[in-house]
Design a protein around this motif. Structure first.
Motif, PDB file in Angstrom:
ATOM      1  N   ASP A  66       0.910  -1.249  -0.017  1.00 23.58           N
ATOM      2  CA  ASP A  66       0.010  -0.029   0.059  1.00 23.58           C
ATOM      3  C   ASP A  66       0.875   1.408   0.085  1.00 23.58           C
ATOM      4  O   ASP A  66       0.410   2.085  -0.703  1.00 23.58           O
ATOM      5  CB  ASP A  66      -0.929  -0.046   1.347  1.00 23.58           C
ATOM      6  N   GLU A  67       1.826   1.215   0.721  1.00 23.89           N
ATOM      7  CA  GLU A  67       2.897   2.549   0.930  1.00 23.89           C
ATOM      8  C   GLU A  67       3.467   2.755  -0.718  1.00 23.89           C
ATOM      9  O   GLU A  67       3.496   3.773  -1.034  1.00 23.89           O
ATOM     10  CB  GLU A  67       3.860   2.162   1.801  1.00 23.89           C
ATOM     11  N   MET A  68       3.627   1.713  -1.177  1.00 22.20           N
ATOM     12  CA  MET A  68       4.244   1.882  -2.734  1.00 22.20           C
ATOM     13  C   MET A  68       3.132   2.477  -3.561  1.00 22.20           C
ATOM     14  O   MET A  68       3.319   3.393  -4.363  1.00 22.20           O
ATOM     15  CB  MET A  68       4.589   0.305  -3.421  1.00 22.20           C
ATOM     16  N   ALA A  69       1.783   1.915  -3.512  1.00 20.13           N
ATOM     17  CA  ALA A  69       0.709   2.604  -4.108  1.00 20.13           C
ATOM     18  C   ALA A  69       0.548   4.034  -3.846  1.00 20.13           C
ATOM     19  O   ALA A  69       0.125   4.709  -4.727  1.00 20.13           O
ATOM     20  CB  ALA A  69      -0.501   1.762  -3.849  1.00 20.13           C
ATOM     21  N   ILE A  70       0.455   4.293  -2.682  1.00 15.51           N
ATOM     22  CA  ILE A  70       0.322   5.705  -2.288  1.00 15.51           C
ATOM     23  C   ILE A  70       1.462   6.593  -2.958  1.00 15.51           C
ATOM     24  O   ILE A  70       1.215   7.711  -3.445  1.00 15.51           O
ATOM     25  CB  ILE A  70       0.377   5.853  -0.570  1.00 15.51           C
ATOM     26  N   GLY A  71       2.753   6.203  -2.868  1.00 14.29           N
ATOM     27  CA  GLY A  71       3.833   6.936  -3.514  1.00 14.29           C
ATOM     28  C   GLY A  71       3.604   6.899  -5.242  1.00 14.29           C
ATOM     29  O   GLY A  71       3.731   7.995  -5.719  1.00 14.29           O
ATOM     30  N   ALA A  72       3.017   5.851  -5.801  1.00 13.39           N
ATOM     31  CA  ALA A  72       2.792   5.870  -7.189  1.00 13.39           C
ATOM     32  C   ALA A  72       1.763   6.878  -7.505  1.00 13.39           C
ATOM     33  O   ALA A  72       1.587   7.290  -8.576  1.00 13.39           O
ATOM     34  CB  ALA A  72       2.397   4.328  -7.626  1.00 13.39           C
ATOM     35  N   MET A  73       0.642   6.919  -6.510  1.00 18.68           N
ATOM     36  CA  MET A  73      -0.458   7.846  -6.779  1.00 18.68           C
ATOM     37  C   MET A  73       0.160   9.450  -6.807  1.00 18.68           C
ATOM     38  O   MET A  73      -0.292  10.040  -7.613  1.00 18.68           O
ATOM     39  CB  MET A  73      -1.286   7.808  -5.696  1.00 18.68           C
ATOM     40  N   ALA A  74       1.070   9.647  -5.777  1.00 19.75           N
ATOM     41  CA  ALA A  74       1.807  10.812  -5.950  1.00 19.75           C
ATOM     42  C   ALA A  74       2.564  11.224  -7.239  1.00 19.75           C
ATOM     43  O   ALA A  74       2.501  12.434  -7.810  1.00 19.75           O
ATOM     44  CB  ALA A  74       2.694  11.123  -4.785  1.00 19.75           C
TER      45      ALA A  74
END
Length: 335
Positions: A249-257
């Motif tokens: 999930d932390e990866m996904a949040i970074g990808a979203m940014a």
């Protein structure tokens, strides 16, 4: 203050019987056990830890080892929730926890640390399969449970989520929404979770006869920074996927940014699926669709399994916990 002799006298049993009740020996009848426990509670008796360890050869202490490769310590959402589940069970059983942390590449002996602290058992989280110190621990006969690493031994077993199936349901969800070009941001290959999620991702794409474009698979660290940098690489490609499965999930949040910084949006331009279902995933905007693994249950099962090994149960088996998809707002159907 009451002593063990006082408890025995009031309960009308021997000191040995009281000792066995305190240390949870199985050869005491339930009525006797209940009677002794009632007296212990009435007299507010607390056994002396040092004396108890000398008589039972146990310290009632568990060592928890976790790899802190991101320097986040117990703030890491995965470690934090699993450890909470572990602590919940051991607290009820009267055990204390000792925390050990190290970073990949450090010279670190789990065996020596365990022996020096005289722990009754060890729990290892986040260790790479290639760690040379693991074999020594297994051969030491120290009761051990691994989290997210499938290693077994005479006195060792593991608890793990079904990462392969979790990745498959992520890909299937994107496929059902019409996505055929699906990329992946994956964690470090040396971790068991990254390997299994890659296997599930590739197997499901093969089943669905989708193109396994290796350019759309970026390896990085399990962090927001890692996800941000990996997504930047994907966005720089001439041919881009319409959806990305992130192994954390932390990866996904970074990808979203990264997507937003480049002038795109989620889910209008790219759909994202994470893995873990950490608490923040439901509060980011758009709320993150993710694969849920029950981290609290993982901690509880880890503690229960280690207690079985410590208490020399005749049989103990690895535990594989199911995963499930949590649908939120970061995915969109396309034609």
């Amino acid at each position: 203050m009451a002593t063990i002799k006082d408890i025995a006298k009031i309960a009308g049993v021997s000191v040995t019987t009281v000792s066995k009740v305190i240390n949870e020996y199985p050869d005491i009848g339930e009525k006797t056990r209940e009677k002794v426990i009632k007296v212990i509670e009435q007299e507010n008796y607390r056994p002396n830890a040092i004396a108890r360890s000398l008589s039972t050869n146990r310290s009632n202490t568990i060592g928890i080892f976790f790899t802190d490769h991101l320097n986040s310590g117990l703030r890491h959402p995965f470690f934090r929730d699993v450890i909470y589940g572990i602590e919940k069970v051991f607290f009820q059983k009267g055990y204390d926890l000792v925390m050990f942390a190290h970073r990949w590449g450090d010279r670190f002996s789990y065996t020596e640390k365990s022996k020096n602290r005289n722990v009754d058992g060890a729990i290892l989280m986040g260790m790479p399969r290639t760690d040379p110190n693991i074999d020594r621990l297994i051969n030491s006969n120290i009761p051990t449970v691994f989290v997210d690493l499938d290693i077994v031994g005479k006195k060792a077993s593991y608890v793990i989520s079904d990462n392969v199936q979790g990745a498959k349901i992520a890909v299937e969800h994107l496929y059902n929404l019409g996505h055929r070009e699906i990329g992946m941001i994956m964690g470090q290959w040396i971790t068991k979770a990254a390997q299994d999620r890659l296997i599930g991702f590739q197997q499901k794409k093969d089943e669905l006869k989708l193109d396994n474009n290796n350019k759309w698979i970026i390896e990085t660290e399990f962090s927001e920074k890692g996800g941000f940098q990996a997504m930047k690489k994907i966005l720089s490609l001439d041919e881009k996927p319409t959806a990305v499965f992130c192994q954390g999930d932390e990866m996904a949040i970074g990808a979203m940014a990264a997507i937003e910084e480049e002038g795109f949006s989620v889910p209008d331009d790219f759909s994202l699926v994470g893995f873990d279902d950490i608490e923040i995933s439901r509060y980011v905007r758009p709320a993150l669709t993710t694969v849920h693994q029950d981290k609290l249950l993982m901690g509880e099962k880890t503690a229960e399994l280690l207690l079985d090994i410590i208490n020399e149960q005749k049989s103990f088996f690895p535990i594989v916990l199911p995963t499930k998809l949590i649908k939120r707002d970061s995915c969109k159907a396309i034609d």
